[in-house]
Design a protein around this motif. Sequence first.
Motif, PDB file in Angstrom:
ATOM      1  N   THR A 131      41.610  44.823  33.048  1.00 39.09           N
ATOM      2  CA  THR A 131      41.132  43.849  32.086  1.00 39.09           C
ATOM      3  C   THR A 131      39.660  43.533  32.285  1.00 39.09           C
ATOM      4  O   THR A 131      39.083  43.770  33.345  1.00 39.09           O
ATOM      5  CB  THR A 131      41.942  42.550  32.199  1.00 39.09           C
ATOM      6  OG1 THR A 131      41.796  42.026  33.528  1.00 39.09           O
ATOM      7  CG2 THR A 131      43.406  42.797  31.916  1.00 39.09           C
ATOM      8  N   MET A 132      39.073  43.000  31.249  1.00 39.78           N
ATOM      9  CA  MET A 132      37.738  42.424  31.341  1.00 39.78           C
ATOM     10  C   MET A 132      37.859  40.957  30.959  1.00 39.78           C
ATOM     11  O   MET A 132      38.803  40.555  30.266  1.00 39.78           O
ATOM     12  CB  MET A 132      36.769  43.144  30.402  1.00 39.78           C
ATOM     13  CG  MET A 132      36.982  42.857  28.922  1.00 39.78           C
ATOM     14  SD  MET A 132      35.734  43.630  27.887  1.00 39.78           S
ATOM     15  CE  MET A 132      36.320  45.317  27.894  1.00 39.78           C
ATOM     16  N   GLY A 133      36.939  40.157  31.435  1.00 40.45           N
ATOM     17  CA  GLY A 133      36.967  38.749  31.122  1.00 40.45           C
ATOM     18  C   GLY A 133      36.031  38.431  29.968  1.00 40.45           C
ATOM     19  O   GLY A 133      34.928  38.971  29.889  1.00 40.45           O
ATOM     20  N   VAL A 134      36.464  37.594  29.062  1.00 39.00           N
ATOM     21  CA  VAL A 134      35.635  37.141  27.944  1.00 39.00           C
ATOM     22  C   VAL A 134      35.069  35.775  28.302  1.00 39.00           C
ATOM     23  O   VAL A 134      35.815  34.874  28.714  1.00 39.00           O
ATOM     24  CB  VAL A 134      36.450  37.052  26.645  1.00 39.00           C
ATOM     25  CG1 VAL A 134      35.581  36.530  25.498  1.00 39.00           C
ATOM     26  CG2 VAL A 134      37.033  38.422  26.290  1.00 39.00           C
ATOM     27  N   VAL A 135      33.765  35.610  28.168  1.00 38.93           N
ATOM     28  CA  VAL A 135      33.116  34.340  28.488  1.00 38.93           C
ATOM     29  C   VAL A 135      32.291  33.882  27.299  1.00 38.93           C
ATOM     30  O   VAL A 135      31.754  34.693  26.542  1.00 38.93           O
ATOM     31  CB  VAL A 135      32.232  34.444  29.747  1.00 38.93           C
ATOM     32  CG1 VAL A 135      33.068  34.798  30.966  1.00 38.93           C
ATOM     33  CG2 VAL A 135      31.118  35.467  29.554  1.00 38.93           C
ATOM     34  N   GLU A 192      35.801  40.736  37.503  1.00 39.40           N
ATOM     35  CA  GLU A 192      35.989  41.777  36.498  1.00 39.40           C
ATOM     36  C   GLU A 192      34.748  41.881  35.611  1.00 39.40           C
ATOM     37  O   GLU A 192      33.907  40.976  35.600  1.00 39.40           O
ATOM     38  CB  GLU A 192      37.220  41.489  35.647  1.00 39.40           C
ATOM     39  CG  GLU A 192      37.098  40.257  34.765  1.00 39.40           C
ATOM     40  CD  GLU A 192      37.587  38.993  35.433  1.00 39.40           C
ATOM     41  OE1 GLU A 192      37.863  38.010  34.728  1.00 39.40           O
ATOM     42  OE2 GLU A 192      37.689  38.989  36.674  1.00 39.40           O
ATOM     43  N   PRO A 193      34.606  42.987  34.880  1.00 45.48           N
ATOM     44  CA  PRO A 193      33.511  43.084  33.906  1.00 45.48           C
ATOM     45  C   PRO A 193      33.596  41.934  32.904  1.00 45.48           C
ATOM     46  O   PRO A 193      34.687  41.431  32.620  1.00 45.48           O
ATOM     47  CB  PRO A 193      33.755  44.434  33.229  1.00 45.48           C
ATOM     48  CG  PRO A 193      34.553  45.215  34.222  1.00 45.48           C
ATOM     49  CD  PRO A 193      35.414  44.220  34.923  1.00 45.48           C
ATOM     50  N   LEU A 194      32.449  41.540  32.375  1.00 47.73           N
ATOM     51  CA  LEU A 194      32.397  40.387  31.471  1.00 47.73           C
ATOM     52  C   LEU A 194      31.914  40.785  30.084  1.00 47.73           C
ATOM     53  O   LEU A 194      30.981  41.580  29.952  1.00 47.73           O
ATOM     54  CB  LEU A 194      31.460  39.308  32.027  1.00 47.73           C
ATOM     55  CG  LEU A 194      31.847  38.653  33.352  1.00 47.73           C
ATOM     56  CD1 LEU A 194      30.812  37.599  33.730  1.00 47.73           C
ATOM     57  CD2 LEU A 194      33.237  38.041  33.282  1.00 47.73           C
ATOM     58  N   LEU A 195      32.538  40.211  29.085  1.00 49.70           N
ATOM     59  CA  LEU A 195      32.097  40.353  27.703  1.00 49.70           C
ATOM     60  C   LEU A 195      31.704  38.964  27.210  1.00 49.70           C
ATOM     61  O   LEU A 195      32.562  38.098  27.028  1.00 49.70           O
ATOM     62  CB  LEU A 195      33.202  40.933  26.824  1.00 49.70           C
ATOM     63  CG  LEU A 195      32.814  41.176  25.354  1.00 49.70           C
ATOM     64  CD1 LEU A 195      31.796  42.302  25.245  1.00 49.70           C
ATOM     65  CD2 LEU A 195      34.048  41.490  24.510  1.00 49.70           C
ATOM     66  N   TYR A 196      30.397  38.760  27.018  1.00 50.40           N
ATOM     67  CA  TYR A 196      29.916  37.479  26.506  1.00 50.40           C
ATOM     68  C   TYR A 196      29.885  37.527  24.979  1.00 50.40           C
ATOM     69  O   TYR A 196      29.404  38.501  24.390  1.00 50.40           O
ATOM     70  CB  TYR A 196      28.507  37.167  27.014  1.00 50.40           C
ATOM     71  CG  TYR A 196      27.870  36.010  26.277  1.00 50.40           C
ATOM     72  CD1 TYR A 196      28.163  34.704  26.622  1.00 50.40           C
ATOM     73  CD2 TYR A 196      27.000  36.245  25.204  1.00 50.40           C
ATOM     74  CE1 TYR A 196      27.606  33.637  25.925  1.00 50.40           C
ATOM     75  CE2 TYR A 196      26.438  35.185  24.510  1.00 50.40           C
ATOM     76  CZ  TYR A 196      26.748  33.884  24.863  1.00 50.40           C
ATOM     77  OH  TYR A 196      26.203  32.846  24.168  1.00 50.40           O
ATOM     78  N   PRO A 210      33.935  49.175  25.639  1.00 48.78           N
ATOM     79  CA  PRO A 210      32.981  49.252  26.755  1.00 48.78           C
ATOM     80  C   PRO A 210      33.651  49.611  28.066  1.00 48.78           C
ATOM     81  O   PRO A 210      33.117  50.381  28.867  1.00 48.78           O
ATOM     82  CB  PRO A 210      32.376  47.840  26.800  1.00 48.78           C
ATOM     83  CG  PRO A 210      32.669  47.245  25.474  1.00 48.78           C
ATOM     84  CD  PRO A 210      33.961  47.853  25.032  1.00 48.78           C
ATOM     85  N   HIS A 211      34.851  49.047  28.276  1.00 44.95           N
ATOM     86  CA  HIS A 211      35.525  49.303  29.539  1.00 44.95           C
ATOM     87  C   HIS A 211      35.998  50.744  29.619  1.00 44.95           C
ATOM     88  O   HIS A 211      35.942  51.375  30.684  1.00 44.95           O
ATOM     89  CB  HIS A 211      36.698  48.336  29.690  1.00 44.95           C
ATOM     90  CG  HIS A 211      37.124  48.169  31.112  1.00 44.95           C
ATOM     91  ND1 HIS A 211      36.312  47.600  32.065  1.00 44.95           N
ATOM     92  CD2 HIS A 211      38.276  48.506  31.749  1.00 44.95           C
ATOM     93  CE1 HIS A 211      36.941  47.584  33.225  1.00 44.95           C
ATOM     94  NE2 HIS A 211      38.134  48.124  33.061  1.00 44.95           N
ATOM     95  N   LEU A 212      36.474  51.285  28.499  1.00 40.58           N
ATOM     96  CA  LEU A 212      36.884  52.684  28.483  1.00 40.58           C
ATOM     97  C   LEU A 212      35.698  53.587  28.771  1.00 40.58           C
ATOM     98  O   LEU A 212      35.815  54.614  29.436  1.00 40.58           O
ATOM     99  CB  LEU A 212      37.484  53.033  27.127  1.00 40.58           C
ATOM    100  CG  LEU A 212      38.926  52.578  26.880  1.00 40.58           C
ATOM    101  CD1 LEU A 212      39.297  52.813  25.431  1.00 40.58           C
ATOM    102  CD2 LEU A 212      39.878  53.318  27.795  1.00 40.58           C
TER     103      LEU A 212
END
Length: 443
Positions: A131-135, A192-196, A210-212
């Motif tokens: 997973t990636m985290g959304v902020v 984890e990677p972040l998606l702002y 993006p994560h793929l």
Amino acid sequence: MMRQDPKAIDDDPTQALRARGVRLGQQQGLRLQWLSRTFGPLVHCDERPSPGRGRTIVLLDPPTGAGAELLYGTLTSHDAVAIPFGENPAFDFLKSKLTAFGTVGTSADGPHELWWGGRDWPAPETAPATTMGVVSCHPTTVGDLHVYHLRRSLQRLGLPFDIEAIDCRPGERLSAADKADFVARMWQRHREPLLYVEADVMFQAAPGLPHLAGCDFAVHKWNGWEMSPRTLYFGRSKAAETMLTTWREIASTYPDVWDGYLIDQAWSAVTSQIALDTVWLPRSYHAVAGEAGVGNATIVHNLKPTNADLGPDPDFAEVARSPRRAGRVGALESLLVVRSKVKSGRGVTVILRDVEGSSARATADSIERLTSAFVADCGGFGRLELSLCSWAPEVRMARRAALLADNMVLEIVPGQELPADLFAATAASEAMRRPASFNAHRH
């Protein structure tokens, strides 16, 4: 590219292309391996595709206008095009016909920009491995109702998120510095990677792209050239941290400048110094509420579907539009910045001019020879800044920028013979205390 065993090329594209005079860095080689696994084996542009199979076309020489049209006509949604000399404007016409997927920046090990694209982003076949985290953040003055749709959509999709209210001056929107500080705190808080995303968006699907792709940084370009700060992805790599730190530093220095321009300048600075692996997010990550096709979008933004939403500043860096459309840095900026081991504040700017009238191979060879010469003997300079210029006006702008930075200036042309001790000789010249120009005789 020579006809070689596709498996050998896919297993080690760096060595395979080095045999053809292409110098790739480690991250660029990894990206080519990813392309070969995702789209298909690396092939020459004139190789016919196998029925029902995709391919990754490696393009070393810029095609003519007719050649670009022919190549485009053979592409399917399963194909990708990789250009190891993506910094060269001779490829811009072909790029303008394709959808830019991403770039990998320059470094001393790989002094060229790797560009990759295709007809259109293919639909991902699998979900993200992790997973990636959304902020997101918003001013305290607007209240939680402002993030209602964002919060509900993330809960519905089961995505982890962190949304905060941020204090700002009364009656003002959050500045770029506010957003950069917030993302930096989130990057430290989470693993984890972040998606702002901006607070007034809604998710319709899980953002797996993006994560793929496994990139360092991802952003959407409005109209093909203007970077939007409304959707930003940061991976967990050192390069991603450098991009975030640079954005934060620039934003804090220029708090009143529009945040879209600041993220653009941060990208330009970082991608010229390290192999920043960038993905250009498709429009599905920046869809506008009410526009056609919005039902298939991943992220929907609360913007008016008019030309006015292409950015609040209509005069935004017009000189940079063409390079950004082609996914590269422009003549005003440094294609490559190499720092030496010498602790010195003195820099040297090399202007590689007349690029438009030179072959891509000659330009690439000059870039590699200059980089190798500086690494071997920096002449006491702390850094090398290399700019590519096609026309005299670009040369003048690059020279002016170098002089403002108090750099010594060298001008050369592709294919020009250079002394082995180029930078040591430059440092020892009588013009040491003031900006100088070095013009060797062309071979």
